[in-house]
Design an enzyme around this catalytic site. Structure first.
Site, PDB file in Angstrom:
ATOM      1  N   SER A  93      -4.322   6.568   8.357  1.00 21.58           N
ATOM      2  CA  SER A  93      -3.118   6.720   7.532  1.00 21.58           C
ATOM      3  C   SER A  93      -2.097   7.449   8.404  1.00 21.58           C
ATOM      4  O   SER A  93      -2.483   8.071   9.408  1.00 21.58           O
ATOM      5  CB  SER A  93      -3.456   7.575   6.305  1.00 21.58           C
ATOM      6  OG  SER A  93      -2.284   8.092   5.708  1.00 21.58           O
ATOM      7  N   TYR A 142      -7.161  15.345   2.563  1.00 23.39           N
ATOM      8  CA  TYR A 142      -6.948  13.913   2.845  1.00 23.39           C
ATOM      9  C   TYR A 142      -6.623  13.731   4.321  1.00 23.39           C
ATOM     10  O   TYR A 142      -7.232  12.893   4.999  1.00 23.39           O
ATOM     11  CB  TYR A 142      -5.815  13.368   1.975  1.00 23.39           C
ATOM     12  CG  TYR A 142      -5.564  11.877   2.165  1.00 23.39           C
ATOM     13  CD1 TYR A 142      -6.497  10.935   1.744  1.00 23.39           C
ATOM     14  CD2 TYR A 142      -4.385  11.420   2.768  1.00 23.39           C
ATOM     15  CE1 TYR A 142      -6.271   9.568   1.916  1.00 23.39           C
ATOM     16  CE2 TYR A 142      -4.160  10.061   2.946  1.00 23.39           C
ATOM     17  CZ  TYR A 142      -5.106   9.138   2.511  1.00 23.39           C
ATOM     18  OH  TYR A 142      -4.882   7.791   2.688  1.00 23.39           O
TER      19      TYR A 142
HETATM   20  P1  NDP Z   1      -6.760   1.518  -3.790  1.00 22.93           P
HETATM   21  O1  NDP Z   1      -7.015   2.694  -4.658  1.00 22.93           O
HETATM   22  O2  NDP Z   1      -6.002   0.380  -4.360  1.00 22.93           O
HETATM   23  O3  NDP Z   1      -8.131   0.978  -3.185  1.00 22.93           O
HETATM   24  C1  NDP Z   1      -9.158   1.842  -2.821  1.00 22.93           C
HETATM   25  C2  NDP Z   1     -10.437   1.036  -2.753  1.00 22.93           C
HETATM   26  O4  NDP Z   1     -11.513   1.914  -2.367  1.00 22.93           O
HETATM   27  C3  NDP Z   1     -10.826   0.415  -4.080  1.00 22.93           C
HETATM   28  O5  NDP Z   1     -11.207  -0.913  -3.861  1.00 22.93           O
HETATM   29  C4  NDP Z   1     -12.016   1.244  -4.549  1.00 22.93           C
HETATM   30  O6  NDP Z   1     -12.923   0.401  -5.248  1.00 22.93           O
HETATM   31  C5  NDP Z   1     -12.603   1.666  -3.210  1.00 22.93           C
HETATM   32  N1  NDP Z   1     -13.465   2.827  -3.315  1.00 22.93           N
HETATM   33  C6  NDP Z   1     -13.179   4.072  -3.757  1.00 22.93           C
HETATM   34  N2  NDP Z   1     -14.292   4.829  -3.744  1.00 22.93           N
HETATM   35  C7  NDP Z   1     -15.296   4.034  -3.280  1.00 22.93           C
HETATM   36  C8  NDP Z   1     -16.668   4.227  -3.043  1.00 22.93           C
HETATM   37  N3  NDP Z   1     -17.268   5.415  -3.278  1.00 22.93           N
HETATM   38  N4  NDP Z   1     -17.396   3.197  -2.578  1.00 22.93           N
HETATM   39  C9  NDP Z   1     -16.811   2.002  -2.333  1.00 22.93           C
HETATM   40  N5  NDP Z   1     -15.515   1.759  -2.536  1.00 22.93           N
HETATM   41  C10 NDP Z   1     -14.775   2.768  -3.001  1.00 22.93           C
HETATM   42  O7  NDP Z   1      -6.024   2.111  -2.505  1.00 22.93           O
HETATM   43  P2  NDP Z   1      -5.512   1.432  -1.137  1.00 22.93           P
HETATM   44  O8  NDP Z   1      -5.737  -0.013  -1.136  1.00 22.93           O
HETATM   45  O9  NDP Z   1      -4.158   1.945  -0.915  1.00 22.93           O
HETATM   46  O10 NDP Z   1      -6.466   2.165  -0.106  1.00 22.93           O
HETATM   47  C11 NDP Z   1      -7.220   1.497   0.890  1.00 22.93           C
HETATM   48  C12 NDP Z   1      -7.299   2.374   2.123  1.00 22.93           C
HETATM   49  O11 NDP Z   1      -6.006   2.484   2.714  1.00 22.93           O
HETATM   50  C13 NDP Z   1      -7.767   3.811   1.858  1.00 22.93           C
HETATM   51  O12 NDP Z   1      -8.644   4.210   2.889  1.00 22.93           O
HETATM   52  C14 NDP Z   1      -6.472   4.617   1.922  1.00 22.93           C
HETATM   53  O13 NDP Z   1      -6.710   5.947   2.287  1.00 22.93           O
HETATM   54  C15 NDP Z   1      -5.737   3.838   3.003  1.00 22.93           C
HETATM   55  N6  NDP Z   1      -4.291   4.056   3.005  1.00 22.93           N
HETATM   56  C16 NDP Z   1      -3.537   3.750   1.910  1.00 22.93           C
HETATM   57  C17 NDP Z   1      -2.182   4.000   1.905  1.00 22.93           C
HETATM   58  C18 NDP Z   1      -1.316   3.753   0.718  1.00 22.93           C
HETATM   59  O14 NDP Z   1      -0.172   4.232   0.692  1.00 22.93           O
HETATM   60  N7  NDP Z   1      -1.762   2.993  -0.282  1.00 22.93           N
HETATM   61  C19 NDP Z   1      -1.509   4.556   3.095  1.00 22.93           C
HETATM   62  C20 NDP Z   1      -2.398   4.823   4.202  1.00 22.93           C
HETATM   63  C21 NDP Z   1      -3.727   4.557   4.148  1.00 22.93           C
HETATM   64  P3  NDP Z   1     -13.905   0.838  -6.436  1.00 22.93           P
HETATM   65  O15 NDP Z   1     -13.209   1.884  -7.242  1.00 22.93           O
HETATM   66  O16 NDP Z   1     -14.114  -0.457  -7.174  1.00 22.93           O
HETATM   67  O17 NDP Z   1     -15.146   1.307  -5.759  1.00 22.93           O
END
Ligand code: NDP
Length: 247
Positions: free
Chosen positions: A140, A153
């Site tokens: 990130s 984070y």
């Molecule tokens: P979302 O919240 O939309 O997606 C997060 C995903 O992680 C979901 O599919 C969720 O699925 C999954 N997840 C959470 N906990 C678990 C777990 N214990 N096991 C398996 N899966 C898990 O967020 P983003 O798409 O934005 O995030 C994706 C990545 O991108 C993250 O690593 C985030 O830190 C990174 N990121 C995002 C940014 C943003 O602005 N959106 C900026 C920079 C980086 P479920 O709950 O079904 O398990």
């Protein structure tokens, strides 16, 4: 023309993971979806298949090593190999250190940091056996700077950067054709903010995201560019921010 790849994506049930899954399935890749919410995974698999793509899923909590290994096994059982492993699962419940929200700290450490390591543990041996593979790790912009309220984070995302840099060097030394890419996105529209536990902070972040955030498809486009690169060169680190985002 590129050859179809088998791509495993953790956190594939929403946001960036889902966008990557759909974009690469549309290019003919075989997608293996991992996350905890099975109904979401089923919907995404169905949508991909309805668009004539190929996908399977395994309900996966990335904090459980055995479940992450089972996700890798699902890919092998379904498609015989893994070309790309995307460590994408993550969460961002910001808070001040003084608030001592230890449960939130631990969840971020478990998912963002431990989950990434477990993905590496599950796929690395397979990549070495195949003599080929590609890790894509989600850092990130918080891997690159920290701010009040974002300490843990950022700490987990700095860790992703550190792990990725060492992994890249180790893989280059091993000579097993395993590539490593780390993405550092700025604000992206997804469910990330909705899972923040502090209502006031969530509202403030929501406002910031409403102003600046770019669609998750922009990150999927970057991943496609990364994957379409000839095998003798790797895009190792990429920062992608909304053009108007200051930090
Ligand atoms: P979302 O919240 O939309 O997606 C997060 C995903 O992680 C979901 O599919 C969720 O699925 C999954 N997840 C959470 N906990 C678990 C777990 N214990 N096991 C398996 N899966 C898990 O967020 P983003 O798409 O934005 O995030 C994706 C990545 O991108 C993250 O690593 C985030 O830190 C990174 N990121 C995002 C940014 C943003 O602005 N959106 C900026 C920079 C980086 P479920 O709950 O079904 O398990």
């Amino acid at each position: 023309m590129t050859t179809a790849k088998v791509i495993v994506i953790t956190g594939a049930s929403s946001g960036i993971g889902k966008a990557i899954a759909k974009a690469r399935a549309a290019k003919g890749d075989k997608i293996v979806l991992g996350a905890r919410r099975e109904d979401r995974l089923q919907q995404i698999q169905k949508a991909i298949e309805q668009a004539n793509g190929t996908a399977t899923y395994a309900v996966t909590d990335v904090t459980e090593l055995e479940q992450v290994k089972a996700l890798a096994q699902q890919a092998l059982d379904s498609y015989g190999r893994i070309d790309v492993w995307i460590n994408n699962a993550g969460l961002m419940p910001h808070s001040l250190l003084i608030e001592a929200k230890v449960d939130d700290w631990n969840r971020m450490i478990d998912v963002n940091l431990r989950g990434t390591l477990y993905g590496i543990a599950a796929a690395q041996g397979i990549f070495h056996e195949q003599n080929e593979g590609h890790f894509i790790n989600l850092g990130s912009v918080a891997s690159l700077y920290s701010h009040a309220g974002g300490a843990v984070y950022s700490a987990t995302k700095w860790a992703v950067k550190a792990i990725s840099e060492s992994l890249r060097e180790e893989e280059a030394q091993a000579g097993k054709n395993v590539r490593v890419t780390t993405l550092y996105p700025g604000a992206v529209k997804s469910e990330l903010v909705s899972h923040m536990t502090d209502p006031a902070r969530r509202e403030a972040t929501d406002k910031f995201y409403d102003q600046f955030a770019i669609p998750a498809e922009r990150i999927a486009k970057v991943v496609s560019d990364v994957l379409d690169m000839p095998a003798d060169a790797t895009l190792n680190e990429i920062v992608i921010r909304p053009s108007k985002q200051v930090q």
